[in-house]
Enzyme design. Structure first.
Site, PDB file in Angstrom:
ATOM      1  N   LEU A 110      42.619  41.079  50.171  1.00 30.37           N
ATOM      2  CA  LEU A 110      42.727  41.262  51.620  1.00 30.37           C
ATOM      3  C   LEU A 110      44.155  41.565  52.067  1.00 30.37           C
ATOM      4  O   LEU A 110      45.117  41.061  51.494  1.00 30.37           O
ATOM      5  CB  LEU A 110      42.235  39.996  52.323  1.00 30.37           C
ATOM      6  CG  LEU A 110      40.807  39.563  51.951  1.00 30.37           C
ATOM      7  CD1 LEU A 110      40.452  38.258  52.645  1.00 30.37           C
ATOM      8  CD2 LEU A 110      39.789  40.658  52.292  1.00 30.37           C
ATOM      9  N   HIS A 111      44.250  42.395  53.091  1.00 24.40           N
ATOM     10  CA  HIS A 111      45.534  42.708  53.701  1.00 24.40           C
ATOM     11  C   HIS A 111      45.386  42.557  55.215  1.00 24.40           C
ATOM     12  O   HIS A 111      44.301  42.218  55.712  1.00 24.40           O
ATOM     13  CB  HIS A 111      46.004  44.115  53.302  1.00 24.40           C
ATOM     14  CG  HIS A 111      44.946  45.168  53.474  1.00 24.40           C
ATOM     15  ND1 HIS A 111      44.458  45.534  54.697  1.00 24.40           N
ATOM     16  CD2 HIS A 111      44.263  45.914  52.568  1.00 24.40           C
ATOM     17  CE1 HIS A 111      43.544  46.477  54.550  1.00 24.40           C
ATOM     18  NE2 HIS A 111      43.386  46.718  53.253  1.00 24.40           N
ATOM     19  N   HIS A 164      42.268  43.936  56.922  1.00 28.22           N
ATOM     20  CA  HIS A 164      41.063  43.097  56.872  1.00 28.22           C
ATOM     21  C   HIS A 164      41.181  41.934  57.868  1.00 28.22           C
ATOM     22  O   HIS A 164      40.218  41.590  58.557  1.00 28.22           O
ATOM     23  CB  HIS A 164      40.887  42.482  55.477  1.00 28.22           C
ATOM     24  CG  HIS A 164      40.625  43.467  54.382  1.00 28.22           C
ATOM     25  ND1 HIS A 164      41.518  43.692  53.356  1.00 28.22           N
ATOM     26  CD2 HIS A 164      39.557  44.257  54.131  1.00 28.22           C
ATOM     27  CE1 HIS A 164      41.017  44.586  52.522  1.00 28.22           C
ATOM     28  NE2 HIS A 164      39.833  44.957  52.968  1.00 28.22           N
ATOM     29  N   LYS A 222      39.351  53.539  59.233  1.00 29.79           N
ATOM     30  CA  LYS A 222      40.015  54.318  58.168  1.00 29.79           C
ATOM     31  C   LYS A 222      38.967  54.980  57.273  1.00 29.79           C
ATOM     32  O   LYS A 222      39.103  56.122  56.881  1.00 29.79           O
ATOM     33  CB  LYS A 222      40.936  53.440  57.323  1.00 29.79           C
ATOM     34  CG  LYS A 222      41.675  54.282  56.269  1.00 29.79           C
ATOM     35  CD  LYS A 222      42.613  53.471  55.445  1.00 29.79           C
ATOM     36  CE  LYS A 222      41.903  52.650  54.417  1.00 29.79           C
ATOM     37  NZ  LYS A 222      41.378  53.431  53.272  1.00 29.79           N
ATOM     38  N   ASP A 223      37.897  54.234  56.973  1.00 29.69           N
ATOM     39  CA  ASP A 223      36.798  54.785  56.175  1.00 29.69           C
ATOM     40  C   ASP A 223      35.790  55.404  57.145  1.00 29.69           C
ATOM     41  O   ASP A 223      34.680  54.875  57.315  1.00 29.69           O
ATOM     42  CB  ASP A 223      36.168  53.676  55.327  1.00 29.69           C
ATOM     43  CG  ASP A 223      37.174  53.080  54.367  1.00 29.69           C
ATOM     44  OD1 ASP A 223      37.646  53.808  53.484  1.00 29.69           O
ATOM     45  OD2 ASP A 223      37.517  51.898  54.513  1.00 29.69           O
ATOM     46  N   GLN A 245      32.334  56.414  55.865  1.00 28.15           N
ATOM     47  CA  GLN A 245      31.547  55.206  55.580  1.00 28.15           C
ATOM     48  C   GLN A 245      30.987  54.613  56.878  1.00 28.15           C
ATOM     49  O   GLN A 245      29.816  54.227  56.950  1.00 28.15           O
ATOM     50  CB  GLN A 245      32.440  54.180  54.867  1.00 28.15           C
ATOM     51  CG  GLN A 245      31.851  52.791  54.779  1.00 28.15           C
ATOM     52  CD  GLN A 245      32.693  51.864  53.923  1.00 28.15           C
ATOM     53  OE1 GLN A 245      32.668  51.962  52.718  1.00 28.15           O
ATOM     54  NE2 GLN A 245      33.434  50.952  54.536  1.00 28.15           N
ATOM     55  N   MET A 268      46.677  50.841  56.069  1.00 25.38           N
ATOM     56  CA  MET A 268      46.548  49.742  55.099  1.00 25.38           C
ATOM     57  C   MET A 268      45.318  49.939  54.236  1.00 25.38           C
ATOM     58  O   MET A 268      44.248  50.317  54.726  1.00 25.38           O
ATOM     59  CB  MET A 268      46.480  48.412  55.823  1.00 25.38           C
ATOM     60  CG  MET A 268      47.801  48.059  56.434  1.00 25.38           C
ATOM     61  SD  MET A 268      47.827  46.370  56.997  1.00 25.38           S
ATOM     62  CE  MET A 268      49.446  46.336  57.745  1.00 25.38           C
ATOM     63  N   SER A 269      45.483  49.677  52.934  1.00 22.62           N
ATOM     64  CA  SER A 269      44.389  49.827  51.979  1.00 22.62           C
ATOM     65  C   SER A 269      44.710  48.969  50.762  1.00 22.62           C
ATOM     66  O   SER A 269      45.877  48.871  50.373  1.00 22.62           O
ATOM     67  CB  SER A 269      44.294  51.301  51.564  1.00 22.62           C
ATOM     68  OG  SER A 269      43.562  51.415  50.365  1.00 22.62           O
ATOM     69  N   ARG A 306      44.129  49.761  47.871  1.00 22.56           N
ATOM     70  CA  ARG A 306      44.605  50.660  46.812  1.00 22.56           C
ATOM     71  C   ARG A 306      46.080  51.041  46.980  1.00 22.56           C
ATOM     72  O   ARG A 306      46.655  51.635  46.070  1.00 22.56           O
ATOM     73  CB  ARG A 306      43.727  51.917  46.739  1.00 22.56           C
ATOM     74  CG  ARG A 306      42.357  51.636  46.107  1.00 22.56           C
ATOM     75  CD  ARG A 306      41.617  52.900  45.748  1.00 22.56           C
ATOM     76  NE  ARG A 306      40.437  52.645  44.962  1.00 22.56           N
ATOM     77  CZ  ARG A 306      39.190  52.564  45.451  1.00 22.56           C
ATOM     78  NH1 ARG A 306      38.978  52.708  46.740  1.00 22.56           N
ATOM     79  NH2 ARG A 306      38.173  52.336  44.649  1.00 22.56           N
TER      80      ARG A 306
HETATM   81  O1  PAF Z   1      34.869  49.299  52.757  1.00 23.00           O
HETATM   82  C1  PAF Z   1      34.639  48.513  51.817  1.00 23.00           C
HETATM   83  O2  PAF Z   1      35.447  47.617  51.509  1.00 23.00           O
HETATM   84  C2  PAF Z   1      33.351  48.659  51.042  1.00 23.00           C
HETATM   85  O3  PAF Z   1      32.973  49.988  50.895  1.00 23.00           O
HETATM   86  C3  PAF Z   1      32.192  47.809  51.623  1.00 23.00           C
HETATM   87  C4  PAF Z   1      31.815  48.258  53.014  1.00 23.00           C
HETATM   88  C5  PAF Z   1      32.602  46.342  51.646  1.00 23.00           C
HETATM   89  C6  PAF Z   1      30.965  47.959  50.727  1.00 23.00           C
HETATM   90  O4  PAF Z   1      31.226  47.557  49.425  1.00 23.00           O
END
Ligand code: PAF
Length: 281
Positions: free
Chosen positions: A33-34, A37, A149-150, A153, A184-185, A187
């Site tokens: 976590l950062h 999150h 950011k995603d 998704q 922030m990520s 990765r």
């Molecule tokens: O964004 C993420 O961290 C992941 O893709 C998620 C939504 C927790 C699903 O694994």
């Protein structure tokens, strides 16, 4: 804060809370976590009575050559951070609990799940849609929060909720950035100091696009050329895509006639970074 690792225990905790009339807010994560999150978690706390955070590094959303084995993990540290935020439950199942032997089912969001990142990560969004639907059925939240950011998704999750008639409200939380602009990520942990500096080309090029739009540039072709040119000035950056897309359908747009999303994916060293910005005409 309590930690739950079994699906049945999570479902029965949520069922009890629902019976008591509590509004459950859910933040799904893959851990490490950062601040991004934690910002989602703080948002969650303002929106309901109980907050559940999941930490599950979902094998199904990594392609075989990706970083599932080495994805950064630090449950001890995550536990401390979440405890400090005062959340109610950390749901941390094992991969065997989620995908027991004989598991067969997956969910494919056909169109949205075939664009942009999907071209470089085949199967990724099928893995995401499947785990998100499973987590929704296990945690049974009233609301769930996802970061912007995603962006792809987020739109896929919204579509999934609509298509499967899930009674869950999806909240989009703005991208959280480092003071110098880097989104922030987890990765970002892969970047060495030189790559970390190079990674600023993403936010820099998005700001440039925003300025172009503000100055009246409407032609997608010009905006995309300028952004790609800016990214290519950075020798460590390997551009996967730069797209100007409709905010709902995620289809390419030719003209900036209404708000659209400029989305980028760039590899720097071992890290694959994505970022985006809404551009308004
Ligand atoms: O964004 C993420 O961290 C992941 O893709 C998620 C939504 C927790 C699903 O694994």
């Amino acid at each position: 804060m309590r930690m739950i690792q079994q699906i049945a225990a999570m479902q029965s905790w949520s069922e009890n809370q629902r019976c008591l009339g509590r509004r459950l807010v859910f933040v799904p994560t893959m851990g490490f976590l950062h601040e991004g999150h934690l910002s989602l978690v703080r948002d969650a706390k303002t929106r309901g009575d109980k907050v559940i955070v999941s930490i599950f590094v979902n094998p199904a959303q990594f392609t075989p050559e990706e970083d599932y084995a080495t994805y950064p993990r630090d449950l001890e540290r995550d536990w401390q951070l979440l405890d400090k935020e005062g959340i109610d439950v950390l749901f941390n199942p094992s991969a065997d609990e989620i995908y027991p032997e004989g598991y067969q089912t997956s969910i494919k969001v056909e169109k949205l799940g075939a664009l942009l990142c999907a071209r470089f990560r085949p199967g990724h969004f099928r893995g995401v849609a499947t785990i998100v639907a499973k987590l929704f059925n296990i945690v049974r939240p009233h609301l769930a929060i996802f970061g912007c950011k995603d962006y792809q998704q987020l739109q896929i999750v919204r579509q999934l909720v609509r298509d499967l008639n899930l009674p869950i409200e999806i909240i989009a939380h703005p991208t959280v950035r480092e003071p110098d602009g880097l989104a922030m990520s987890s990765r970002n942990a892969y970047l060495d100091p030189q790559e970390r500096k190079a990674a600023l080309c993403l936010s820099r090029s998005l700001r440039m696009a925003e300025a172009l739009a503000r100055q009246g540039e409407r032609r997608a072709k010009i905006i995309l050329e300028r952004v790609t040119g800016e990214l290519k000035k950075e020798s460590l950056a390997r551009v996967e895509y730069v797209s100007l897309i409709d905010a709902e359908s995620l289809q390419d747009v030719d003209q900036l006639e209404r708000p659209a999303v400029l989305a980028l994916a760039v590899r720097i060293g071992k890290a694959r970074l994505i970022d985006n910005q809404i551009l308004k005409p």
